[in-house]
Design an enzyme around this catalytic site. Structure first.
Site, PDB file in Angstrom:
ATOM      1  N   HIS A 120      -1.946  -4.195  -9.004  1.00  0.00           N
ATOM      2  CA  HIS A 120      -1.074  -3.646 -10.060  1.00  0.00           C
ATOM      3  C   HIS A 120      -0.944  -4.653 -11.199  1.00  0.00           C
ATOM      4  O   HIS A 120      -0.055  -5.520 -11.152  1.00  0.00           O
ATOM      5  CB  HIS A 120       0.322  -3.391  -9.494  1.00  0.00           C
ATOM      6  CG  HIS A 120       0.387  -2.263  -8.528  1.00  0.00           C
ATOM      7  ND1 HIS A 120       0.895  -1.033  -8.860  1.00  0.00           N
ATOM      8  CD2 HIS A 120      -0.002  -2.174  -7.233  1.00  0.00           C
ATOM      9  CE1 HIS A 120       0.833  -0.231  -7.810  1.00  0.00           C
ATOM     10  NE2 HIS A 120       0.288  -0.906  -6.813  1.00  0.00           N
ATOM     11  N   CYS A 178      -4.459   1.162  -8.652  1.00  0.00           N
ATOM     12  CA  CYS A 178      -4.193   1.338  -7.228  1.00  0.00           C
ATOM     13  C   CYS A 178      -4.673   2.718  -6.750  1.00  0.00           C
ATOM     14  O   CYS A 178      -5.880   2.915  -6.625  1.00  0.00           O
ATOM     15  CB  CYS A 178      -2.730   1.061  -6.922  1.00  0.00           C
ATOM     16  SG  CYS A 178      -2.512   0.549  -5.212  1.00  0.00           S
ATOM     17  N   GLU A 191       0.270  -4.214 -14.054  1.00  0.00           N
ATOM     18  CA  GLU A 191       1.493  -4.005 -14.847  1.00  0.00           C
ATOM     19  C   GLU A 191       2.616  -4.965 -14.473  1.00  0.00           C
ATOM     20  O   GLU A 191       3.448  -5.303 -15.313  1.00  0.00           O
ATOM     21  CB  GLU A 191       1.960  -2.544 -14.749  1.00  0.00           C
ATOM     22  CG  GLU A 191       2.540  -2.082 -13.416  1.00  0.00           C
ATOM     23  CD  GLU A 191       1.498  -1.636 -12.399  1.00  0.00           C
ATOM     24  OE1 GLU A 191       0.316  -2.028 -12.538  1.00  0.00           O
ATOM     25  OE2 GLU A 191       1.861  -0.908 -11.458  1.00  0.00           O
TER      26      GLU A 191
HETATM   27  N1  GLN Z   1      -1.296   5.149  -1.448  1.00  0.00           N
HETATM   28  C1  GLN Z   1      -2.305   4.151  -1.712  1.00  0.00           C
HETATM   29  C2  GLN Z   1      -2.331   3.071  -0.649  1.00  0.00           C
HETATM   30  O1  GLN Z   1      -1.374   2.872   0.065  1.00  0.00           O
HETATM   31  C3  GLN Z   1      -2.118   3.555  -3.093  1.00  0.00           C
HETATM   32  C4  GLN Z   1      -0.831   2.817  -3.259  1.00  0.00           C
HETATM   33  C5  GLN Z   1      -0.464   2.558  -4.706  1.00  0.00           C
HETATM   34  O2  GLN Z   1      -0.961   3.223  -5.614  1.00  0.00           O
HETATM   35  N2  GLN Z   1       0.431   1.626  -4.919  1.00  0.00           N
HETATM   36  O3  GLN Z   1      -3.299   2.386  -0.517  1.00  0.00           O
END
Ligand code: GLN
Length: 548
Positions: A511, A384, A513
């Site tokens: 994600h 992310c 995970e």
């Molecule tokens: N802050 C980033 C976004 O909102 C990444 C979010 C995250 O890593 N879950 O796109």
């Protein structure tokens, strides 16, 4: 012998952090391995509508389900143990209960009645508990009640349990989890806190059926009998839960204590086949007897509180077992990593993971770790924000776009390589407004990601972010060897990137995970640990040659 859906409530007493989530997940695992269809639900007594807006320091990681619910991290344990997806219905908070009652009141559904905690709030709690039961997908619903009995916040939940137990006496039981502390000065285990905790439950009209007692020392038969006598439970319903080396041992320990058998007897359920835990014990065996070790640096800004990266830490355990290695995670605070100390901080690591996150704090350290892994050809995995920072790093140092940035950190920048999607631009509310939940992703044939997933073309993964790779730069990136190997087929958004000229440099916008379980270790974690293992072996071989 009734075939109705069975409800098991798990409450906690004496202190928080006794591990109700793990006990619930372990019991569920045992019942599942006997052939029952089980789900677990968490009721959280706080007023936030969901934990999505909570700082990870407050409540650990926010876990995201396929349907895009932002939930308590215990749901992660439920999925990891059961290998069955959860949904919004599996996590209910006081905020959500009140929101729904107030909305009904505004719609006039209470027909002019005074809206009260009893019966309206408790009815809404009972409705939420029974939603899962009404789905006919499950034989057993285990409901874990957050907090500790005696808390003001928990009272409506305990009252809802009391009513349900009264209404469905044959189909409901309450398991109360307590602590039996050891007083070293007296050299004794003490049962009084448990007695008091059960009394508190009794004051609220709830008699527990089973007591699970957390302890650092074995409970003697005398102590078990004493607890049984003072708390009105049968002696076989006093279950010892001794500290375990890993959470994955708990189902086995609970089986030895016959927790599942006692539950089956008390709920008058048909005793299905003996639990088949062979796959589970195979995993435990590989986890506990690794044939090697790899060292992975995890770069994040909440590393003091490991619960903030719970699912990542667990995914490493699953992927380590799959690769027959132990994964030693070196937690590195992104604010403490600089160009000057990168060499020293990352000394000896076999892989670098840059974690998800929000805001600009620690961003420079993340960029430094990425540059270091890219240049030194150390296996890299970005998740992310980790993928977004890998994009910024490549733009700045390879494409020469020196002021490339994400518009999350710098709203007006000459090269917004990570930017906001059009539909996110007008969003003002914070809660539940990100790109959340499962989205499809098409993999590019022949890519590292495609190979990691076992050469499948279409996958589905869970998201939780607002910002995206800016497709206006895609061609420029691809030409320089930064390949976009996972693309959302509907929106064309870039979901996975990887570097051509690197042994293993992969990052995902989603994600992974959240979907790693004991039975299904996540392919991207398995591939990353495999790359780290290879890197480690090459290092060892090079070291041996040098010594010769
Ligand atoms: N802050 C980033 C976004 O909102 C990444 C979010 C995250 O890593 N879950 O796109």
């Amino acid at each position: 012998m009734s075939e109705n859906i069975k409800y098991i409530f798990v409450t906690g007493g004496v202190t928080s952090s006794l591990g109700k989530g793990i006990i619930s997940a372990s019991l569920a695992k045992l019942l599942q391995s006997r052939g029952y269809r089980v789900t677990i639900q968490k009721l959280d007594p706080y007023i936030n509508v969901d934990p999505g807006t909570l700082n990870p320091y407050e409540h650990g990681e926010c876990y995201v389900t396929d349907d895009g619910a932002e939930t308590d991290l215990d749901l992660g344990h439920y999925e990891r143990f059961l290998n069955v997806p959860t949904s919004q219905a599996n996590n209910v908070t006081t905020g959500r209960i009140y929101q729904s009652v107030i909305e009904k009141e505004r719609r006039g559904e209470y027909l002019g009645k005074t809206v009260q905690i009893i019966p309206h709030i408790t009815d809404e709690i009972k409705r939420c508990i029974q939603i899962l039961g009404s789905k006919s997908e499950y034989d057993v619903v285990i409901t874990e009640i957050g907090g500790t009995v005696g808390d003001i916040e928990s009272l409506p939940y305990v009252e809802a349990v009391r009513q349900l137990k009264w209404e469905k006496d044959d189909d409901c039981i309450v398991i109360h989890l307590t602590l039996i502390p050891y007083l070293s000065a007296a050299g004794e285990l003490k049962t009084k806190p448990t007695q008091h905790s059960v009394k508190t439950l009794l004051e609220n009209g709830v008699q527990p059926d089973i007591l699970v007692c957390r302890t650092e020392h074995e409970l003697s038969p005398q102590i078990r009998n004493k607890i049984a006598k003072f708390c009105n439970v049968t002696p076989n319903a006093v279950i010892q839960s001794i500290d375990a080396p890993t959470i994955y041992d708990v189902p086995i320990l609970m089986q030895e204590e016959k927790l599942d058998e006692v539950v089956i007897e008390k709920l008058n359920m048909k005793l299905k086949k003996k639990p088949d835990l062979r796959k589970w014990t195979d995993f435990l065996d590989r986890h506990k007897h690794p044939k090697g070790r790899v060292n992975i640096a995890l770069i994040g800004k909440y590393v003091e509180l490991k619960d903030s990266y719970k699912s990542i830490a667990e995914a490493f355990i699953h992927a380590g077992a799959a690769n027959e290695v132990a994964v030693d995670v070196r937690w590195i605070h992104s604010e403490e990593l600089t160009i000057r100390n990168a060499d020293e901080k990352l000394q000896g690591v076999d892989g670098v993971l840059v974690a998800p996150g929000f805001g600009s704090r620690g961003m420079d350290g993340k960029l430094e770790a990425i540059k270091y892994s890219r240049e030194n050809k150390i296996p890299f995995f970005g998740i992310c924000l980790g993928m977004q920072m890998a994009t910024v790093e490549f733009a700045r140092h390879v494409l020469g776009l020196v002021d490339a940035h994400s518009t999350e950190m710098k709203e007006y920048t000459a090269h917004p390589v990570i930017s906001l999607m059009a539909e996110q631009k007008s969003v003002v509310n914070k809660g539940g407004t990100m790109r959340l939940g499962a989205y499809p992703c098409r993999l590019v044939k022949g890519s590292k990601a495609w190979k990691a997933y076992g050469e499948v073309d279409l996958i589905e993964e869970r998201h939780r972010h607002r910002f995206e790779f800016n497709n206006e730069y895609k061609e420029q990136f691809e030409k320089a060897g930064f390949r976009c190997t996972g693309i959302n087929p509907d929106s064309n958004l870039v979901e996975i990137i990887e570097l051509e000229d690197h042994p293993y440099f992969v990052a995902s916008q989603f994600h992974p995970e959240y979907k790693s379980t004991v039975m299904n270790p996540h392919p991207l974690f398995v591939a990353f640990v495999k790359a780290a293992k290879k890197y480690h072996a090459l290092k060892v071989r090079a070291g041996v040659q040098e010594a010769q």
